[in-house]
Design an enzyme around this catalytic site. Structure first.
Site, PDB file in Angstrom:
ATOM      1  N   GLU A  94       0.494   3.928   1.898  1.00 39.60           N
ATOM      2  CA  GLU A  94       0.846   4.415   3.235  1.00 39.60           C
ATOM      3  C   GLU A  94       2.123   3.751   3.734  1.00 39.60           C
ATOM      4  O   GLU A  94       3.005   4.401   4.309  1.00 39.60           O
ATOM      5  CB  GLU A  94      -0.278   4.118   4.238  1.00 39.60           C
ATOM      6  CG  GLU A  94      -1.596   4.779   3.921  1.00 39.60           C
ATOM      7  CD  GLU A  94      -2.503   3.904   3.064  1.00 39.60           C
ATOM      8  OE1 GLU A  94      -2.013   3.253   2.119  1.00 39.60           O
ATOM      9  OE2 GLU A  94      -3.714   3.882   3.340  1.00 39.60           O
ATOM     10  N   CYS A 113      -6.014   0.594   5.019  1.00 39.36           N
ATOM     11  CA  CYS A 113      -6.268  -0.808   5.373  1.00 39.36           C
ATOM     12  C   CYS A 113      -5.717  -1.125   6.767  1.00 39.36           C
ATOM     13  O   CYS A 113      -4.953  -0.352   7.358  1.00 39.36           O
ATOM     14  CB  CYS A 113      -5.671  -1.746   4.332  1.00 39.36           C
ATOM     15  SG  CYS A 113      -3.908  -2.053   4.561  1.00 39.36           S
ATOM     16  N   CYS A 150       0.810  -1.219   0.000  1.00 35.95           N
ATOM     17  CA  CYS A 150       0.000   0.000   0.000  1.00 35.95           C
ATOM     18  C   CYS A 150       0.846   1.273   0.000  1.00 35.95           C
ATOM     19  O   CYS A 150       1.998   1.278   0.450  1.00 35.95           O
ATOM     20  CB  CYS A 150      -0.881   0.037   1.237  1.00 35.95           C
ATOM     21  SG  CYS A 150      -2.153  -1.226   1.299  1.00 35.95           S
ATOM     22  N   CYS A 189      -1.859  -1.140   7.199  1.00 38.34           N
ATOM     23  CA  CYS A 189      -1.272   0.208   7.243  1.00 38.34           C
ATOM     24  C   CYS A 189      -1.562   0.867   8.583  1.00 38.34           C
ATOM     25  O   CYS A 189      -0.721   1.585   9.134  1.00 38.34           O
ATOM     26  CB  CYS A 189      -1.806   1.056   6.097  1.00 38.34           C
ATOM     27  SG  CYS A 189      -1.184   0.493   4.501  1.00 38.34           S
TER      28      CYS A 189
HETATM   29  N1  THU Z   1      -4.355   0.228  -1.064  1.00 38.59           N
HETATM   30  C1  THU Z   1      -3.520   1.171  -0.546  1.00 38.59           C
HETATM   31  O1  THU Z   1      -2.533   1.574  -1.180  1.00 38.59           O
HETATM   32  N2  THU Z   1      -3.787   1.648   0.690  1.00 38.59           N
HETATM   33  C2  THU Z   1      -4.821   1.214   1.473  1.00 38.59           C
HETATM   34  O2  THU Z   1      -4.852   1.527   2.650  1.00 38.59           O
HETATM   35  C3  THU Z   1      -5.887   0.408   0.881  1.00 38.59           C
HETATM   36  C4  THU Z   1      -5.518  -0.288  -0.369  1.00 38.59           C
HETATM   37  C5  THU Z   1      -4.057  -0.315  -2.384  1.00 38.59           C
HETATM   38  C6  THU Z   1      -3.639  -1.751  -2.368  1.00 38.59           C
HETATM   39  C7  THU Z   1      -3.981  -2.176  -3.778  1.00 38.59           C
HETATM   40  O3  THU Z   1      -2.888  -1.829  -4.621  1.00 38.59           O
HETATM   41  C8  THU Z   1      -5.169  -1.308  -4.141  1.00 38.59           C
HETATM   42  O4  THU Z   1      -5.193  -0.243  -3.217  1.00 38.59           O
HETATM   43  C9  THU Z   1      -6.489  -2.047  -4.110  1.00 38.59           C
HETATM   44  O5  THU Z   1      -6.653  -2.711  -2.901  1.00 38.59           O
END
Ligand code: THU
Length: 134
Positions: free
Chosen positions: A59, A88, A57, A91
């Site tokens: 973050e 998520c 992710c 994170c």
């Molecule tokens: N994702 C993030 O970068 N941050 C989050 O807190 C939630 C999800 C990304 C992971 C993946 O590449 C995409 O969003 C879809 O889940």
């Protein structure tokens, strides 16, 4: 308390970073901008992988960039997605490692703030470094 100026700067930095997201599988570009107490800003984007669980992710990329530059204390993080999606659980846990008082701003791609809280608000009852001191 963050000033409006700093809040806007973080949102804009996170939004600008989204163009570097590597998200060919989900198509969901995420940008993050992390302000350290030393005054530096580290951005991050999600980095996906053909082996799906290997992706990371935005973050966590921002936090790990900061940590690997010697930073340990964070003031605030802004996260921007198309629709203001929330950080998520993984994170939240990574952020909690470095402090519960870090401000968290979640915004959509128009810069609208959909959530403003702190890490304690995101992850009540987080497992923390002090929990290992038994
Ligand atoms: N994702 C993030 O970068 N941050 C989050 O807190 C939630 C999800 C990304 C992971 C993946 O590449 C995409 O969003 C879809 O889940």
């Amino acid at each position: 308390m963050l000033s409006d100026e700093v809040r806007q700067m973080l949102i804009q930095t996170a939004q600008a970073a989204r163009k570097w997201a590597y998200a060919p599988y989900s198509g969901y570009a995420v940008g993050a901008a992390l302000l350290t107490t030393s005054g530096r800003v580290y951005d991050g984007v999600n980095v996906e992988n053909a082996a799906y669980p290997t992706g990371t992710c935005a973050e966590r990329v921002a936090v790990f960039k900061a940590i690997s530059e010697g930073e340990r204390e964070f003031e605030a993080i802004a996260v921007v997605t198309v629709n203001g999606g929330s950080p998520c659980g993984s994170c939240r846990q990574v952020l909690a490692e470095f402090g519960l008082e870090t401000s968290v701003i979640v915004a959509d791609e128009e810069g609208r703030i959909v959530l403003e809280t702190d890490v304690a608000g995101l992850l009540p009852g987080a497992f923390r470094p002090t929990d290992l001191k038994v």
